[in-house]
Design a protein around this motif. Structure first.
Motif, short mmCIF file in Angstrom:
data_model
loop_
_atom_site.label_atom_id
_atom_site.label_comp_id
_atom_site.label_asym_id
_atom_site.label_seq_id
_atom_site.Cartn_x
_atom_site.Cartn_y
_atom_site.Cartn_z
N VAL A 52 9.51 -0.44 -1.66
CA VAL A 52 8.83 -1.23 -2.69
C VAL A 52 7.64 -0.44 -3.21
O VAL A 52 6.83 0.07 -2.42
N ASP A 53 7.54 -0.33 -4.52
CA ASP A 53 6.38 0.31 -5.13
C ASP A 53 5.17 -0.61 -4.97
O ASP A 53 5.24 -1.81 -5.30
N PRO A 54 4.04 -0.11 -4.49
CA PRO A 54 2.88 -0.99 -4.25
C PRO A 54 2.29 -1.58 -5.53
O PRO A 54 1.52 -2.54 -5.47
N ARG A 55 2.66 -1.02 -6.70
CA ARG A 55 2.15 -1.54 -7.96
C ARG A 55 2.99 -2.71 -8.48
O ARG A 55 2.69 -3.25 -9.56
N PHE A 56 4.02 -3.10 -7.75
CA PHE A 56 4.95 -4.13 -8.22
C PHE A 56 4.21 -5.41 -8.60
O PHE A 56 3.36 -5.90 -7.86
#
Length: 638
Positions: A52-56
């Motif tokens: 998961v991209d932390p900027r999601f």
């Protein structure tokens, strides 16, 4: 346990970690994307893992749809990717590839699509593959998106759910992040989730009279930790109580039976909606849902027959109850056989199908056509109301008439489609039809002996032979002297024609008619011989026998649908195959009389039921424990 790996430090104030934990993930954070392979390797091989991209930024349900659906080995939404154990090795390779310098021009989806253009749509997805969106270099997107692209390029199908109005995005700056958050707040996530819990295509009664409130019951069950299998079991228990009420033979009992049957149907809708609402799909659950539907309906027919016998006047409607079960089962076999024959047919075009699509553009015809086929919702509503206000005989007669008209309508449409379409049936379709035929050792031996003759048959000869054999045995059972040898002779002819029908692969335009013809012949012979024996108790015993055999045939269908193939050959041999059972019942009717015939039919029914149930339960429970791919049965076609 599932593990989610954030491919960088979380954005301050982001609820992402809490959302992932709420979905059942253990969250691990790496300080740099290059550490993701090490974190991935540390996750046990038997666990689901997500990147998961932390900027999601997006709705929790977007993450739920993309990361928790058990039906797909790999799935993704923008900024997030998941892989089950079966796809873990491919995920590791794709992650390593994404972190290396990419080759120029390797595409990455810029947004959600149903499936990558080069990948087939899984049967469970129930969607249509959309064209791929505009592409960008793989190095330009978030790491999970780049990995998803490489997974697809490497041959692993990556399911990308249609999010509709739900948001799933990876903003690149403060302004984009603020706009994404505003988009999230503008959508009622719970309303979308509730709408998506309802089956997209269903009957009029279910859509307008049940689903408007059953979806809220599904949410209530989800919030209390109930599973779809528990709701399915509750629906079965409720229907069995309804059958017991009908068996009392009293007007209060009939009224209570009608009310409880409708309550059982509400629960039957709720279990599927609960599965979609919470994404609790499983192979065992799909099997339970499908088989319990048949058990509920046929147990209710038996309850009506018992109630009619106990009511004033002692009406005997066992023949009608058995006839209703035979007709309904044959209707389902027509649906199953036609769908399996055309499951993966190429050049699947037909003027009849085009006309059907055109009619679907006119709103009122859609609902009319769905009601004409008398799907489970309309059928159960009709049975419940008639039970409460009329008699079992009236209920069963009206049911038989309605099902017969529906069968004529659906079968005629399928015949026209088959005759006007140009399609090449595959080996898989031919094998599925052969498995559905359920030929035993006798018919199989006849097939080998008659193979030279079968190869010279014209294209229409296969279903014609099956029809002639079925007509021979049922005609002898219906019109010859009771207790004579003619039904036995007819059954011998039936064994030979059953073998002749399967001397070559069932790839003809109308070869899908073979299994329905054989089902009608076997069930119809048992019904006719029991009814004409005039032996008290023969029809209830025949009802039990047909119910046991029908369960075996439904079990075969659901195994094929689940991709596991037909039951083992030893099981078919142990219960004689459809040809052997038909011959055995004909011999029993010819040589036995009175209670001896009842005993014979009961013994055959018990043996078939015990063997089939034992092997079926063993298979499905074992498949569930071994982690068979989860499936979701959408129920009887509307």
């Amino acid at each position: 346990m599932s593990t989610a790996i954030l491919t960088g430090p979380p954005v301050p104030g982001s609820p992402l970690e809490g959302e992932l934990r709420a979905l059942g993930f253990e969250v691990r954070v790496v300080t740099d994307a290059t550490q993701a392979p090490t974190a991935l390797a540390a996750v046990p091989a038997g666990e689901r893992v997500a990147l998961v991209d932390p900027r999601f930024v997006g709705h929790t349900h977007s993450l739920r749809l993309g990361l928790t659906d058990p039906r797909f080995p790999a799935a993704a939404v923008p900024g997030a990717l998941t892989a089950q154990p079966a796809a873990r090795a491919a995920l590791s390779r794709a992650l390593e590839g994404a972190l290396r310098a990419p080759a120029p021009g390797v595409p990455v989806p810029a947004g959600p699509a149903e499936h990558p253009p080069h990948q087939p749509v899984p049967a469970e997805a129930g969607g249509v593959r959309a064209p791929g969106p505009e592409a960008a270099p793989v190095a330009d997107g978030p790491l999970p998106d780049r990995v998803a692209t490489l997974l697809g390029a490497g041959g692993t199908a990556v399911h990308q759910p249609d999010l509709g109005s739900l948001v799933a995005a990876v903003p690149t700056g403060p302004q984009d992040r603020n706009e994404a958050r505003q988009s999230v707040e503008s959508v009622d996530e719970e309303a979308v989730r509730l709408r998506s819990a309802v089956k997209a295509r269903d009957g009029f009664f279910t859509t307008h009279c049940i689903s408007p409130y059953s979806r809220y019951l599904a949410r209530w069950c989800a919030r209390r930790g109930l599973t779809p299998n528990q709701v399915t079991t509750a629906s079965l228990v409720t229907a069995l109580i309804a059958a017991a009420c009908a068996a009392t033979g009293t007007r209060p009992g009939f009224v209570a039976a009608g009310v409880l049957l409708l309550a059982s149907f509400v629960l039957d809708c709720t279990d599927g909606q609960l599965a979609r609402y919470s994404l609790q799909y499983s192979t065992l659950g799909a099997w339970l849902d499908a088989t319990f539907d048949r058990a509920k309906e046929y147990a209710y027919y038996a309850g009506l027959a018992l109630g009619a016998a106990r009511a004033g006047g002692g009406d005997d409607v066992w023949a009608l109850a058995l006839g209703a079960m035979v007709l309904q089962t044959c209707r389902h076999v027509v649906d199953f056989s036609f769908n399996e024959a055309n499951h993966d047919a190429t050049a699947n075009t037909s003027p009849t199908a085009a006309l059907s699509d055109k009619l679907d553009s006119v709103g009122w015809t859609v609902w009319l056509r769905r009601m004409i086929v008398l799907p489970i919702g309309e059928r159960w509503a009709m049975i419940a109301v008639l039970t409460a206000v009329t008699t079992p005989r009236v209920t069963l007669v009206v049911l038989l008439i309605g099902c017969a008209l529906a069968a004529c309508y659906t079968t005629a449409g399928r015949l026209l489609r088959s005759l006007t379409r140009r399609a090449h049936r595959t080996d898989r379709a031919a094998q599925a039809l052969a498995d559905l035929a359920d030929n035993g050792p006798l018919a199989s031996a006849a097939s080998r002996a008659l193979r030279p003759l079968g190869r010279r048959m014209p294209a229409f000869g296969v279903p014609f032979v099956a029809l002639v054999g079925g007509a021979a045995v049922t005609g002898c059972a219906a019109f010859t002297e009771r207790g004579g040898a003619w039904p036995v002779l007819g059954a011998v002819v039936y064994v030979l024609t059953s073998g002749l029908a399967l001397t070559r692969p069932l790839k003809g335009a109308l070869d899908w008619l073979v299994p329905p013809f054989l089902r009608a012949a076997e069930y119809g012979t048992v019904l006719l011989l029991a009814a004409r024996s005039e032996v008290n108790g023969a029809l209830p015993a025949a009802f039990g026998l047909v119910a046991a055999v029908a369960y075996h045939h439904y079990d075969t269908v659901y195994r094929i649908r689940g991709g596991t193939g037909a039951p083992p050959r030893w099981l078919t041999a142990a219960i004689g195959g459809q040809d052997g059972r038909t011959l055995l019942v004909a011999i029993a009717a010819a040589v036995l009389a009175g209670s001896a015939l009842n005993t014979a039919l009961t013994v055959i029914a018990v043996i078939v039921a015990l063997v089939v149930l034992f092997e079926s339960i063993r298979f499905w429970v074992t498949a569930h424990r071994r982690g068979a791919p989860a499936v979701h049965d959408e129920g009887e076609p509307a």
